[in-house]
Write a protein that holds these residues in place. Structure first.
Motif, PDB file in Angstrom:
ATOM      1  N   LYS A   7      -7.529 -24.023  85.563  1.00 35.91           N
ATOM      2  CA  LYS A   7      -8.713 -23.455  84.919  1.00 35.91           C
ATOM      3  C   LYS A   7      -8.354 -22.940  83.531  1.00 35.91           C
ATOM      4  N   CYS A  67     -16.662 -20.684  83.451  1.00 36.49           N
ATOM      5  CA  CYS A  67     -16.243 -19.687  84.441  1.00 36.49           C
ATOM      6  C   CYS A  67     -16.459 -20.112  85.888  1.00 36.49           C
ATOM      7  N   ASN A  68     -16.906 -21.302  86.129  1.00 31.57           N
ATOM      8  CA  ASN A  68     -17.202 -21.719  87.503  1.00 31.57           C
ATOM      9  C   ASN A  68     -16.024 -21.481  88.435  1.00 31.57           C
ATOM     10  N   GLY A  69     -16.233 -20.624  89.411  1.00 32.86           N
ATOM     11  CA  GLY A  69     -15.221 -20.367  90.430  1.00 32.86           C
ATOM     12  C   GLY A  69     -14.131 -19.394  90.027  1.00 32.86           C
ATOM     13  N   ILE A  70     -14.178 -18.847  88.838  1.00 36.25           N
ATOM     14  CA  ILE A  70     -13.154 -17.895  88.407  1.00 36.25           C
ATOM     15  C   ILE A  70     -13.636 -16.485  88.711  1.00 36.25           C
ATOM     16  N   LYS A  71     -12.792 -15.723  89.379  1.00 37.23           N
ATOM     17  CA  LYS A  71     -13.122 -14.340  89.694  1.00 37.23           C
ATOM     18  C   LYS A  71     -12.783 -13.452  88.501  1.00 37.23           C
ATOM     19  N   ILE A  72     -13.610 -12.434  88.282  1.00 35.46           N
ATOM     20  CA  ILE A  72     -13.413 -11.542  87.146  1.00 35.46           C
ATOM     21  C   ILE A  72     -12.056 -10.847  87.210  1.00 35.46           C
ATOM     22  N   LYS A  73     -11.542 -10.589  88.399  1.00 30.30           N
ATOM     23  CA  LYS A  73     -10.230  -9.961  88.541  1.00 30.30           C
ATOM     24  C   LYS A  73      -9.151 -10.847  87.932  1.00 30.30           C
ATOM     25  N   ASN A  74      -9.240 -12.155  88.156  1.00 33.57           N
ATOM     26  CA  ASN A  74      -8.251 -13.072  87.578  1.00 33.57           C
ATOM     27  C   ASN A  74      -8.342 -13.102  86.062  1.00 33.57           C
TER      28      ASN A  74
END
Length: 85
Positions: A7, A67-74
Motif C-alpha cells: 500500500k 486509503c482503501n483498506g488502510i487503518k488510521i493507526k497504520n
C-alpha cells in the motif's frame, strides 16, 4: 509514504501549526529582530522550530481514493516513524 509493502498513501498536503507563545518564548531571543516576512525565507528558523520542544499540531492531508483498506493507526504509525527519521 509507504504504509505497508503493498500500500502507498498519496499525501498531497502537509503542515504544522505551532503555538505562538512557545515560539516567542523559545526562539524570541534569536529571531525577535527579524521582520515576519524575512522569517519565511530563513531555513535556519524552520530547523530551529523542529529542533526545539515547541507545542505544535501536525496536519497530514491524503487522497481518500488511496486509503482503501488502510487503518488510521497504520497511517499514524508510519507517519510518526517518518518524522523521527
Amino acid at each position: 509514504m509507504n504504509i505497508i509493502r503493498i500500500k502507498t498513501l498519496k499525501v498531497y498536503a502537509f503542515g504544522f501549526y505551532v503555538h505562538p507563545f512557545d515560539v516567542c518564548q523559545k526562539l524570541g531571543p534569536k529571531y525577535s529582530s527579524f521582520p515576519t516576512y524575512e522569517l519565511n525565507n530563513q531555513h535556519e528558523f524552520y530547523q530551529d522550530l523542529l529542533r526545539e520542544d515547541i507545542n505544535m499540531t501536525v496536519r497530514l492531508v491524503v487522497s481518500c481514493k488511496s486509503c482503501n483498506g488502510i487503518k488510521i493507526k497504520n497511517v499514524r504509525d508510519s507517519f510518526e516513524k517518518s518524522l523521527r527519521a
